[in-house]
Design a protein around this motif. Sequence first.
Motif, PDB file in Angstrom:
ATOM      1  N   SER A 220      15.026  41.225  21.626  1.00  0.00           N
ATOM      2  CA  SER A 220      14.363  40.580  20.488  1.00  0.00           C
ATOM      3  C   SER A 220      15.395  39.790  19.694  1.00  0.00           C
ATOM      4  N   ALA A 221      14.933  38.986  18.750  1.00  0.00           N
ATOM      5  CA  ALA A 221      15.837  38.097  18.019  1.00  0.00           C
ATOM      6  C   ALA A 221      15.738  38.325  16.512  1.00  0.00           C
ATOM      7  N   GLY A 222      16.915  38.520  15.884  1.00  0.00           N
ATOM      8  CA  GLY A 222      17.011  38.584  14.428  1.00  0.00           C
ATOM      9  C   GLY A 222      17.775  37.364  13.946  1.00  0.00           C
ATOM     10  N   THR A 223      19.095  37.381  14.171  1.00  0.00           N
ATOM     11  CA  THR A 223      19.872  36.163  13.933  1.00  0.00           C
ATOM     12  C   THR A 223      19.775  35.229  15.137  1.00  0.00           C
ATOM     13  N   GLY A 224      19.568  35.818  16.325  1.00  0.00           N
ATOM     14  CA  GLY A 224      19.651  35.066  17.573  1.00  0.00           C
ATOM     15  C   GLY A 224      21.018  35.189  18.211  1.00  0.00           C
TER      16      GLY A 224
END
Length: 388
Positions: A220-224
Amino acid sequence: MTIHRPSQPHASTDTLPFADLCLDCSALLSGADLKEQAWTKEAIALLTGDGRRSADTHLVKPNFPGLPGIDIYFKDESTHPTGSLKHRLARSLFLYGICNGAIRQGTTLVEASSGSTAVSEAYFAQFLKLPFIAVMPRSTSPEKIAAIKRFGGRCAFVERAAEIYDEAIRIAAETGGYYLDQFTFAERATDWRGNNNIAESIFDQMQGEVHAAPAWVVMSAGTGGTSATIGRYIRYRGLDTRLCVVDVEHSAFYDAYRTGNRDVTCATGSRIEGIGRPRVEPSFLPAVIDHMIKVPDAASIAAMHVLSERLFRRVGGSTGTNFFGLCWIAACMMRAGETGSLVTLICDSGDRYASTYYDPDWLKENGIDLDPYRRRIEAFIDRGVDGL
C-alpha cells in the motif's frame, strides 16, 4: 585577474602569503564549528548503530490451505523498536537531513504525519536530544499520540488531513526548525539500489525458498516511498517480480496512476491510518508500479481482523489493505493456473488501533460492516473459494 586584500589595496600578489590571496581570511574552523562537526559524527554513528541492530526483520510464512502452489510471506516491520515500517524511513530522513547540513545540534524537528512516522521520528529525536513536533489530523489514534509523547515529542493538530503540510511548514519557520517532510523526501532519502533497504532484505531472505523470486510484491502507499524503493530495486536488479500497489478509499493515488494526472485531489481524509493521501505526494512514482488496485475500507479492516486471528496477534489497518490486495493477486494467479510466491508487509501492530478498527462501536459509528468481506476472505484462504 589580480586579487587585492581590502586592507592593502595596492599590494602586489607576488609579495602576499598564499592564504591571503583569498578574500575571506578567517579561521578555517572555529571552536563552534569543530563542536558541530563532532556532534554530526556522533549522530550519524548512533543512527548507523540503530540500523545494524534493527534493519533486518522477520519474514513470516503462514499456511493458507486454500492456496495450493501459492506461498504467502509477510515482512514483519512491526518488530522495529518503534513498532512500524516507518522506523526505516525515519532513520533515513534523519541521516538525509544531517548529511545535508540541515539538521544540527539543537535543531527543532517538525513533521507532517498520520502518526506512525511521527512515532519513529520522536524516538530518533529523543535519541539525538533534539526537540520534535508532530503535526497530525485530530482523528489520529490516541495510542499513536501517546507514543509520540512518551518519546518526548509534542503534538499539534489540524482538523483536515490536507492541512498538515502548511501547518508543519509554518511551525518550522516559527521555531527556526527543520521540516523533515516525509512526503517529499521518502523516495530519495533511502538508497533504492540496496544498502540493506527493505527491498534488498526481502529478496535476500527469500533465497532458498521454493519460489525464491516472488511473482509479486504487494504494497500500500502512504508517502509512496516504500513502493518507489521496491519498484526501483526490482528494475535495478533485473528481476521478474512485479509490484502491485493497493490504494484505499479517500485517496488520490489510484486516480493519478489510472489517469496520469498528478494534480488530482481527494477532499476527504483516509480512514486507514498511514496510507492513502488527499493529494499525490512527490514520493509517489507511478512509473515503477506494474499494477494498482483500489479496495474498500471495509475490506481492509476485515482482512486485518482475519489475518490477526491467523497470526495470533493484532496487525494494523494498512496491513489489512496489503493482505486483501495480496488475496486479490492470488485469486488472479489461481484463475490463470499460475503458481509462485507473494510477499507483502506487516506495517505495524494492531495495538495502536484498539480504540478504532478493533472497537465495534467505532465500526458501527463509521458504517463499516466487516462480515461480507470477512466471509469471502476466509472462504478463499481456507478453501480456495474465489469470491473476491
